[in-house]
Design an enzyme around this catalytic site. Structure first.
Site, mmCIF file in Angstrom:
data_model
loop_
_atom_site.group_PDB
_atom_site.id
_atom_site.type_symbol
_atom_site.label_atom_id
_atom_site.label_comp_id
_atom_site.label_asym_id
_atom_site.label_seq_id
_atom_site.Cartn_x
_atom_site.Cartn_y
_atom_site.Cartn_z
ATOM 1 C CG HIS A 313 14.167 -2.843 15.804
ATOM 2 N ND1 HIS A 313 15.345 -3.513 15.609
ATOM 3 C CD2 HIS A 313 13.524 -3.473 16.808
ATOM 4 C CE1 HIS A 313 15.409 -4.516 16.466
ATOM 5 N NE2 HIS A 313 14.321 -4.514 17.204
ATOM 6 C CG ASP A 371 7.023 -3.723 21.677
ATOM 7 O OD1 ASP A 371 6.576 -4.839 21.983
ATOM 8 O OD2 ASP A 371 8.175 -3.348 21.928
HETATM 9 N N1 CMC Z 1 9.788 8.290 17.094
HETATM 10 C C1 CMC Z 1 10.372 9.400 16.594
HETATM 11 N N2 CMC Z 1 11.650 9.462 16.176
HETATM 12 C C2 CMC Z 1 12.368 8.342 16.270
HETATM 13 C C3 CMC Z 1 11.841 7.146 16.773
HETATM 14 C C4 CMC Z 1 10.491 7.138 17.197
HETATM 15 N N3 CMC Z 1 9.938 6.036 17.686
HETATM 16 N N4 CMC Z 1 12.788 6.174 16.752
HETATM 17 C C5 CMC Z 1 13.891 6.754 16.252
HETATM 18 N N5 CMC Z 1 13.640 8.059 15.951
HETATM 19 C C6 CMC Z 1 14.572 9.007 15.325
HETATM 20 C C7 CMC Z 1 15.591 9.555 16.320
HETATM 21 O O1 CMC Z 1 15.139 10.754 16.919
HETATM 22 C C8 CMC Z 1 16.792 9.749 15.449
HETATM 23 O O2 CMC Z 1 16.608 10.934 14.690
HETATM 24 P P1 CMC Z 1 17.895 11.865 14.295
HETATM 25 O O3 CMC Z 1 18.747 10.994 13.410
HETATM 26 O O4 CMC Z 1 17.303 13.025 13.617
HETATM 27 O O5 CMC Z 1 18.563 12.224 15.595
HETATM 28 C C9 CMC Z 1 16.734 8.587 14.465
HETATM 29 O O6 CMC Z 1 15.332 8.274 14.370
HETATM 30 C C10 CMC Z 1 17.521 7.352 14.915
HETATM 31 O O7 CMC Z 1 17.080 7.009 16.219
HETATM 32 P P2 CMC Z 1 18.015 6.419 17.349
HETATM 33 O O8 CMC Z 1 17.382 6.663 18.700
HETATM 34 O O9 CMC Z 1 19.423 6.903 17.149
HETATM 35 O O10 CMC Z 1 17.954 4.884 16.974
HETATM 36 P P3 CMC Z 1 18.335 3.677 17.916
HETATM 37 O O11 CMC Z 1 18.681 2.554 17.035
HETATM 38 O O12 CMC Z 1 19.324 4.079 18.954
HETATM 39 O O13 CMC Z 1 16.951 3.375 18.696
HETATM 40 C C11 CMC Z 1 14.856 2.508 19.296
HETATM 41 C C12 CMC Z 1 16.084 2.353 18.404
HETATM 42 C C13 CMC Z 1 13.988 1.264 19.182
HETATM 43 C C14 CMC Z 1 15.301 2.611 20.789
HETATM 44 C C15 CMC Z 1 14.076 3.773 18.867
HETATM 45 O O14 CMC Z 1 13.642 3.655 17.543
HETATM 46 C C16 CMC Z 1 12.889 4.065 19.808
HETATM 47 O O15 CMC Z 1 13.074 4.692 20.852
HETATM 48 N N6 CMC Z 1 11.650 3.592 19.425
HETATM 49 C C17 CMC Z 1 10.518 3.744 20.281
HETATM 50 C C18 CMC Z 1 10.559 2.679 21.360
HETATM 51 C C19 CMC Z 1 10.203 1.317 20.827
HETATM 52 O O16 CMC Z 1 9.225 1.151 20.110
HETATM 53 N N7 CMC Z 1 10.992 0.294 21.238
HETATM 54 C C20 CMC Z 1 10.705 -1.094 20.894
HETATM 55 C C21 CMC Z 1 11.782 -1.723 20.078
HETATM 56 S S1 CMC Z 1 11.233 -3.311 19.420
HETATM 57 C C22 CMC Z 1 11.015 -4.334 20.783
HETATM 58 C C23 CMC Z 1 12.280 -4.673 21.465
HETATM 59 O O17 CMC Z 1 13.226 -5.104 20.799
HETATM 60 O O18 CMC Z 1 12.327 -4.535 22.682
#
Ligand code: CMC
Length: 436
Positions: A313, A371
């Site tokens: 998140h 989720d």
């Molecule tokens: N699985 C594997 N690696 C992950 C995941 C995941 N679910 N989430 C983040 N990472 C890794 C990512 O690869 C990155 O690694 P590195 O620093 O080595 O490049 C690091 O963690 C930071 O990730 P980010 O994408 O820069 O983080 P963000 O804040 O931009 O993204 C997120 C947040 C929710 C989009 C992401 O965690 C994600 O895609 N999660 C899966 C989708 C999900 O469950 N979304 C629901 C969010 S809660 C409900 C809502 O609010 O809608």
């Protein structure tokens, strides 16, 4: 907004004079540096794609402490609201700033119930969609279409219009979402029944048929109500910011909420519950618990493009408090339905355990989000996977409206107009086509 005692000083290494920027304090949470005069004073913009360090507005509705894993609606912890209140009380809280007393609750419920029916003409509009359309495409269309049906509540600058459109949206969302479902199933639409609770009514509109009476199961009714409470608001997330930006042009509330629905659909946001359940089902079909290790290796491999859906998140760097409540609800629903041995729930628990002990997840502070378990609960209730995001949209509608109305009432509100760092071609001249 209270000005802090300290100020921020921005200095430049090229001799440009430094400038002072005011700092403001909220009631809790990080202070903010006010950069509104930065461009006027320096000719420079700030750069923050993804809003990693930018507060886009002031708000008194929802507070998240991502490090603690705390979520407050108008100051009340989500755990207490989920245990002691129902969804309509939560709507009252988000919209008007406090929980209702007995009389206020009765009045508010009555007002919402009076608006649950939708204009009959909307059914004909609905029939224009292909039956195999994704329900979110249909719901986006139906919500947007409300501005064509409720002309007496489209002036966003009129407080009465804002109030009536808020009530209409909260009241009609369950009807619209169930219309989208019934249309897909080829079943007759079920009109709302006003003697039922908000969640009970929705269950009946979804799963009842005109052929027999529908008995609402109180455990499922309470579980659904809790799903609605947990999803009701989440401060300035992507869809809420979309609603604010869309509404900032002065467009009507139905159009602004339709923009929020469209944004929510994406798999990184509200679409994650659908993506998460598809992931669990795919894993189960391809070997289940035995293949968890292999799957986790893919998740950790940046080149695989696989993410552990329902994990991670932008704000929570600790357990999402909603995920814990959702896990409890999951157990209650599965027990009620005699599905304690549900293989997907077991698989989800196994994945969570491995992830919470794995360095990759620990170092990046990746925890289950709301989720991770919501899909399992919804599936057990009988809601098809492609309806999950529609349920989220139904629940989030109140948060979107509360935030939209707060913005319109804010004296500092202006049309949202971000700027950019331009990296394209400098001015050049158009040559005649024969010379290009
Ligand atoms: N699985 C594997 N690696 C992950 C995941 C995941 N679910 N989430 C983040 N990472 C890794 C990512 O690869 C990155 O690694 P590195 O620093 O080595 O490049 C690091 O963690 C930071 O990730 P980010 O994408 O820069 O983080 P963000 O804040 O931009 O993204 C997120 C947040 C929710 C989009 C992401 O965690 C994600 O895609 N999660 C899966 C989708 C999900 O469950 N979304 C629901 C969010 S809660 C409900 C809502 O609010 O809608």
């Amino acid at each position: 907004m209270k000005q802090a005692d300290n100020k921020a000083t921005l200095s430049f290494s090229n001799g440009t004079p430094s400038i002072d920027l005011p700092v403001y304090q909220g009631s809790i949470g990080p202070d903010v540096i006010d950069i509104r005069k930065l461009y006027g004073q320096t000719g420079m913009f700030t750069y923050d794609p993804g809003f990693l360090s930018t507060a886009s507005c002031q708000s008194a509705i929802t507070y998240i402490d991502g490090d603690k894993g705390e979520l407050l609606y108008r100051g009340y912890p989500i755990e207490q609201l989920a245990a002691q209140c129902d969804f309509l009380e939560t709507c009252h809280l988000l919209l008007y700033g406090d929980l209702p007393n007995v009389q206020q609750k009765a009045d508010f419920n009555k007002r919402v119930i009076n608006h649950t029916m939708v204009n009959e003409q909307l059914q004909f509009f609905l029939r224009g969609f292909r039956r195999d359309a994704h329900p979110m495409a249909v719901i986006t269309g139906l919500v947007g279409a409300m501005s064509a049906f409720y002309h007496d509540s489209t002036d966003i600058n009129n407080p009465e219009h804002r109030e009536i459109s808020a009530i209409r949206l909260i009241a009609k969302m369950p009807t619209l979402v169930s219309l989208a479902y019934k249309y897909k199933m080829g079943q007759p639409y079920m009109y709302p029944r006003n003697e039922l609770s908000y969640s009970g009514n929705f269950l009946r509109m979804m799963f009842g048929t005109p052929c027999e009476d529908y008995q609402v199961n109180p455990v499922l009714e309470r579980a659904l109500d809790r799903i609605f409470i947990l999803h009701a608001d989440h401060e300035q997330n992507a869809s809420t910011s979309t609603v604010r930006l869309c509404g900032s042009s002065g467009t009507n509330p139905f159009a602004a909420i339709a923009a929020g629905v469209a944004c929510l659909w994406g798999p990184a946001h509200g679409g994650a519950n659908e993506a998460c359940l598809n992931m669990l089902e795919g894993l189960q079909a391809n070997g289940g618990a035995e293949k968890v290790g292999e799957f986790m290796n893919q998740v950790k491999d940046k080149n695989s493009g696989v993410r552990l859906m329902g994990f991670g998140h932008r704000v929570y760097k600790n357990y999402d408090p909603r995920a814990k409540l959702m896990q409890d609800t999951c157990k209650e629903v599965l027990a009620e339905l005699g599905l304690e041995k549900d293989p997907l729930f077991k698989l989800a628990m196994a994945l969570e355990k491995i992830a919470l002990e794995d360095d990759y997840f620990v170092q990046r502070k990746l925890y289950p989000n709301v989720d991770f378990y919501s899909g399992i609960v919804q599936r057990a209730i009988g809601i098809p996977v492609n309806m999950f995001t529609g349920i989220f949209a139904l629940a989030r509608t109140v948060g979107w409206i509360a935030q939209l109305n707060e913005m319109i009432g804010d004296p500092e509100y202006k049309i949202g107009r971000p700027r950019q760092l331009f990296t394209g071609s400098k001015r050049r001249e158009v040559s005649p086509i024969s010379q290009r």
